[in-house]
Design a protein around this motif. Structure first.
Motif, PDB file in Angstrom:
ATOM      1  N   GLU A   1       0.835  -1.216   0.000  1.00 20.57           N
ATOM      2  CA  GLU A   1       0.000   0.000   0.000  1.00 20.57           C
ATOM      3  C   GLU A   1       0.873   1.271   0.000  1.00 20.57           C
ATOM      4  OE1 GLU A   1      -3.586  -0.027   0.616  1.00 20.57           O
ATOM      5  OE2 GLU A   1      -3.789   2.146   0.792  1.00 20.57           O
ATOM      6  N   GLN A   2       2.051   1.172   0.658  1.00 14.56           N
ATOM      7  CA  GLN A   2       2.921   2.358   0.789  1.00 14.56           C
ATOM      8  C   GLN A   2       3.601   2.743  -0.520  1.00 14.56           C
ATOM      9  OE1 GLN A   2       2.879   3.845   3.696  1.00 14.56           O
ATOM     10  NE2 GLN A   2       1.632   2.148   4.454  1.00 14.56           N
ATOM     11  N   ILE A   3       3.579   1.875  -1.510  1.00 16.46           N
ATOM     12  CA  ILE A   3       4.351   2.170  -2.729  1.00 16.46           C
ATOM     13  C   ILE A   3       3.725   3.352  -3.469  1.00 16.46           C
ATOM     14  CG2 ILE A   3       5.135   1.252  -4.961  1.00 16.46           C
ATOM     15  CD1 ILE A   3       5.204  -1.525  -3.611  1.00 16.46           C
ATOM     16  N   GLU A   4       4.498   4.384  -3.565  1.00 13.30           N
ATOM     17  CA  GLU A   4       3.981   5.604  -4.163  1.00 13.30           C
ATOM     18  C   GLU A   4       3.715   5.418  -5.654  1.00 13.30           C
ATOM     19  OE1 GLU A   4       5.667   9.907  -3.887  1.00 13.30           O
ATOM     20  OE2 GLU A   4       5.888   8.791  -1.990  1.00 13.30           O
ATOM     21  N   GLY A   5       2.604   5.939  -6.106  1.00 14.58           N
ATOM     22  CA  GLY A   5       2.311   5.867  -7.539  1.00 14.58           C
ATOM     23  C   GLY A   5       1.461   4.647  -7.885  1.00 14.58           C
ATOM     24  N   LEU A   6       1.475   3.632  -7.022  1.00 11.19           N
ATOM     25  CA  LEU A   6       0.626   2.455  -7.262  1.00 11.19           C
ATOM     26  C   LEU A   6      -0.801   2.848  -6.924  1.00 11.19           C
ATOM     27  CD1 LEU A   6       0.335  -0.573  -7.900  1.00 11.19           C
ATOM     28  CD2 LEU A   6       0.675  -1.027  -5.469  1.00 11.19           C
ATOM     29  N   LYS A   7      -1.742   2.519  -7.826  1.00  6.83           N
ATOM     30  CA  LYS A   7      -3.103   3.007  -7.587  1.00  6.83           C
ATOM     31  C   LYS A   7      -4.069   1.922  -7.144  1.00  6.83           C
ATOM     32  CE  LYS A   7      -2.506   7.084 -10.269  1.00  6.83           C
ATOM     33  NZ  LYS A   7      -2.013   7.177 -11.634  1.00  6.83           N
ATOM     34  N   ARG A   8      -3.907   0.734  -7.702  1.00  4.21           N
ATOM     35  CA  ARG A   8      -4.868  -0.315  -7.372  1.00  4.21           C
ATOM     36  C   ARG A   8      -4.186  -1.632  -7.055  1.00  4.21           C
ATOM     37  NH1 ARG A   8      -9.733  -0.593 -11.737  1.00  4.21           N
ATOM     38  NH2 ARG A   8     -11.172   0.802 -10.677  1.00  4.21           N
ATOM     39  N   ILE A   9      -4.721  -2.309  -6.055  1.00  2.00           N
ATOM     40  CA  ILE A   9      -4.185  -3.626  -5.696  1.00  2.00           C
ATOM     41  C   ILE A   9      -5.327  -4.645  -5.730  1.00  2.00           C
ATOM     42  CG2 ILE A   9      -3.026  -4.969  -3.891  1.00  2.00           C
ATOM     43  CD1 ILE A   9      -2.094  -2.229  -2.685  1.00  2.00           C
ATOM     44  N   ARG A  10      -5.097  -5.735  -6.427  1.00  2.00           N
ATOM     45  CA  ARG A  10      -6.045  -6.855  -6.380  1.00  2.00           C
ATOM     46  C   ARG A  10      -5.267  -8.080  -5.944  1.00  2.00           C
ATOM     47  NH1 ARG A  10     -10.695  -5.574  -9.402  1.00  2.00           N
ATOM     48  NH2 ARG A  10     -10.350  -3.923 -10.924  1.00  2.00           N
ATOM     49  N   PHE A  11      -5.966  -9.129  -5.555  1.00  2.00           N
ATOM     50  CA  PHE A  11      -5.268 -10.379  -5.247  1.00  2.00           C
ATOM     51  C   PHE A  11      -6.171 -11.549  -5.542  1.00  2.00           C
ATOM     52  CE2 PHE A  11      -7.107  -8.785  -1.269  1.00  2.00           C
ATOM     53  CZ  PHE A  11      -7.851  -9.868  -0.829  1.00  2.00           C
ATOM     54  N   MET A  12      -5.553 -12.650  -5.898  1.00  3.60           N
ATOM     55  CA  MET A  12      -6.272 -13.904  -6.028  1.00  3.60           C
ATOM     56  C   MET A  12      -5.282 -15.061  -5.957  1.00  3.60           C
ATOM     57  SD  MET A  12      -7.589 -13.984  -9.955  1.00  3.60           S
ATOM     58  CE  MET A  12      -8.729 -15.316  -9.725  1.00  3.60           C
ATOM     59  N   THR A  13      -5.630 -16.125  -5.237  1.00  4.30           N
ATOM     60  CA  THR A  13      -6.944 -16.429  -4.718  1.00  4.30           C
ATOM     61  C   THR A  13      -6.852 -16.631  -3.211  1.00  4.30           C
ATOM     62  OG1 THR A  13      -7.298 -17.654  -6.757  1.00  4.30           O
ATOM     63  CG2 THR A  13      -8.863 -18.038  -4.991  1.00  4.30           C
ATOM     64  N   PRO A  14      -7.769 -16.026  -2.430  1.00  2.00           N
ATOM     65  CA  PRO A  14      -7.786 -16.336  -1.011  1.00  2.00           C
ATOM     66  C   PRO A  14      -8.622 -17.592  -0.754  1.00  2.00           C
ATOM     67  CG  PRO A  14      -9.382 -14.621  -1.464  1.00  2.00           C
ATOM     68  CD  PRO A  14      -8.769 -15.005  -2.794  1.00  2.00           C
ATOM     69  N   HIS A  15      -8.253 -18.354   0.244  1.00  3.60           N
ATOM     70  CA  HIS A  15      -9.023 -19.543   0.612  1.00  3.60           C
ATOM     71  C   HIS A  15      -9.944 -19.156   1.774  1.00  3.60           C
ATOM     72  CE1 HIS A  15     -10.094 -23.524   1.820  1.00  3.60           C
ATOM     73  NE2 HIS A  15      -9.282 -24.104   0.954  1.00  3.60           N
ATOM     74  N   PRO A  16     -11.231 -19.499   1.697  1.00  2.00           N
ATOM     75  CA  PRO A  16     -12.150 -19.094   2.775  1.00  2.00           C
ATOM     76  C   PRO A  16     -11.736 -19.618   4.148  1.00  2.00           C
ATOM     77  CG  PRO A  16     -13.370 -19.967   0.904  1.00  2.00           C
ATOM     78  CD  PRO A  16     -11.921 -20.211   0.620  1.00  2.00           C
TER      79      PRO A  16
END
Ligand code: 5AD
Ligand code: SF4
Length: 481
Positions: free
Chosen positions: A267-282
């Motif tokens: 999140e701290q990385i300057e200039g990065l706008k969006r973060i997504r992730f896959m795949t989380p396990h329930p």
């Protein structure tokens, strides 16, 4: 991060280095010499085409393969009439395998017309012994076979093939290695996948992935942050963190780090706008992760949360380690923290022993959660998995009917959800000029849906506010605000 290496400074007359990635840089330089000779002889550089089957992991692997080929001097081509064709294969369902065999027949005819053509097969399907035996026996025209653990060795294997003129087969059962700093060629300038871990330890009973991708290995957080910082400097606004089970990220590092902690750093990385992730396990979606998502300005409020089945009985047989009630409670927990969140999922229909009642439990979960969209799969028997040994495989006609009912329900709900958001103003990352109309651009919303609106190429890669004027079921027509 890969900083373009000066291949001319590598002495290719020396013995190859033993350390990675230097060893691969050396073989890239060696191959480049041979490709230059090809260029001089033929008055053109050879072309290479990579066909990717399967998931986003494979897509990212293909970008790495292409990065190496470009350094060597290949020109990228999307036609399978290229001088070098690589199939990066998938084996998660049987259909994926059948597709590859079918297309190999076509490649054989191509190779008869262009005898210098090279064919390589890599990826998950190659990690299966019986597949490789079949190819070695019946598809002798294939030049290189390698797997998921050694894709970084492409240059070395290619060099070996060009020198020996013989089929090269290099397959490893597993690995503890992660090779950093190899070239890669992104498909999109403004977004990128980033591997955070490889392999899977879950052994869901239907799934072949743990057998073909090996045990879980996490990348060091510093390497991940360094890669993303480099990507951002190179114009990337959005990243997708990739792993078979991102919630168990970091557990096996010398200094363990949780996925939530990694997200906080990214999140701290300057200039990065969006973060997504896959795949989380329930089964291990932590409260810490929910809190980090909630307070983040960059993590998209969308969770891809594979449910697989709504029946607790089937979930147990699937070895998923949660019940229907626990899944629904998790969804509730996430929704309470982030009311605007949208959910997507994966569902398997026709797991061995699935009854009408079990299937209705799945429909019930779909109705309760109201997924934005879902990937639905007909159960496919994978040799070597526990489920393949189970009795009561469900007859095809029954599975087909259930599948259609499920699809109908999912589509109905998706259409209702998109309709509900009509009139809202949301942020979109502009991805491309609209394929159908040059005056329009296509943007992706935080929940992954597409919106088409008037705009030009200068918007590509930017985050803009768009009014969702009209829902078209699975996408919107919008207006820049
Ligand atoms: N049959 C059908 N679908 C499968 N998946 C994994 N293995 C199988 C199988 N044998 C699906 C799961 C997983 C997705 C990537 O593929 O839903 O989440
Ligand atoms: Fe397969 Fe389960 Fe691992 Fe996902 S978590 S890759 S479904 S074994």
């Amino acid at each position: 991060m890969y900083n373009k290496i000066d291949l001319d400074r590598i002495d290719i007359n020396l013995a190859p280095p033993l350390e990675e990635p230097d060893r691969q840089y050396y073989f890239i330089a060696k191959c480049r010499e041979l490709i230059r000779e090809f260029g001089q002889k033929n008055g053109r550089f050879p072309t290479a085409c990579i066909q990717t089957f399967g998931c986003q992991m494979n897509s990212r692997d293909s970008e790495k393969l292409l990065g190496v080929l470009k350094e060597i001097g290949y020109q990228e081509s999307d036609s399978e009439e290229a001088d070098f064709v690589i199939y990066n294969t998938c084996t998660v369902r049987e259909n994926a395998n059948l597709k590859v065999y079918g297309r190999l027949g076509f490649l054989q005819t191509r190779k008869k017309k262009n005898p210098n053509m090279l064919i390589a097969l890599c990826g998950c399907m190659m990690q299966e012994q019986q597949v490789v035996e079949k190819i070695q026996k019946s598809y002798r025209f294939v030049d290189i076979i390698f797997g998921t653990h050694n894709i970084y060795k492409l240059a070395e294997l290619l060099y070996q093939r060009m020198q020996s003129g013989k089929m090269v087969v290099d397959l490893w059962k597993d690995t503890a290695n992660i090779v950093e700093d190899l070239p890669n060629q992104r498909k999109y300038p403004f977004k990128s996948g980033v591997n955070i871990m490889f392999g899977c330890n879950n052994f869901c009973s239907y799934c072949i992935v743990p057998y073909v991708r090996g045990r879980e290995r996490s990348r060091n957080p510093q390497d991940i942050v360094r890669e993303i910082t480099g990507l951002v400097a190179d114009g990337v606004s959005e990243i997708m963190l990739l792993g078979q089970n991102v919630n168990s990220y970091g557990k096996n590092l010398d200094k363990p780090v949780s996925f939530a902690e990694l997200l906080k750093e990214i999140e701290q990385i300057e200039g990065l706008k969006r973060i997504r992730f896959m795949t989380p396990h329930p089964k291990d979606f932590s409260n810490e992760l929910i809190e980090v998502m909630k307070s983040s300005h960059k993590i998209c409020k969308q969770v891809h949360l594979p449910v697989q089945s709504g029946s607790s009985r089937i979930l147990k047989l699937m070895n998923r380690h949660y019940t229907k009630e626990q899944y629904l409670a998790l969804v509730e927990r996430i929704r309470t923290a982030m009311p605007e969140v949208s959910f997507t999922t994966d569902i398997i229909v026709g797991f061995p022993g699935e009854t009408e009642e079990d299937f209705e439990e799945t429909l019930d979960v779909v109705k309760k959660v109201r997924f934005d969209s879902a990937f639905t799969f007909i159960y496919s028997k994978r040799t070597g998995t526990l489920a393949a040994e189970m009795e009561d495989q469900v007859p095809e006609e029954i599975v087909g009917k259930r599948f259609d009912r499920l699809l109908h329900e999912i589509q109905k709900i998706s259409a209702e959800l998109t309709k509900e958001r009509e009139g809202k103003i949301e942020t979109a990352l502009v991805e491309e000029i609209n394929v159908q109309s040059q005056e329009f651009v296509t943007g992706r919303l935080s929940n992954n849906l597409l919106v088409h609106f008037k705009g030009d190429a200068s918007l590509i890669g930017k985050l803009v506010s768009v009014k969702l004027k009209e829902s078209k079921g699975f996408y919107y027509i919008g207006e820049l605000v």
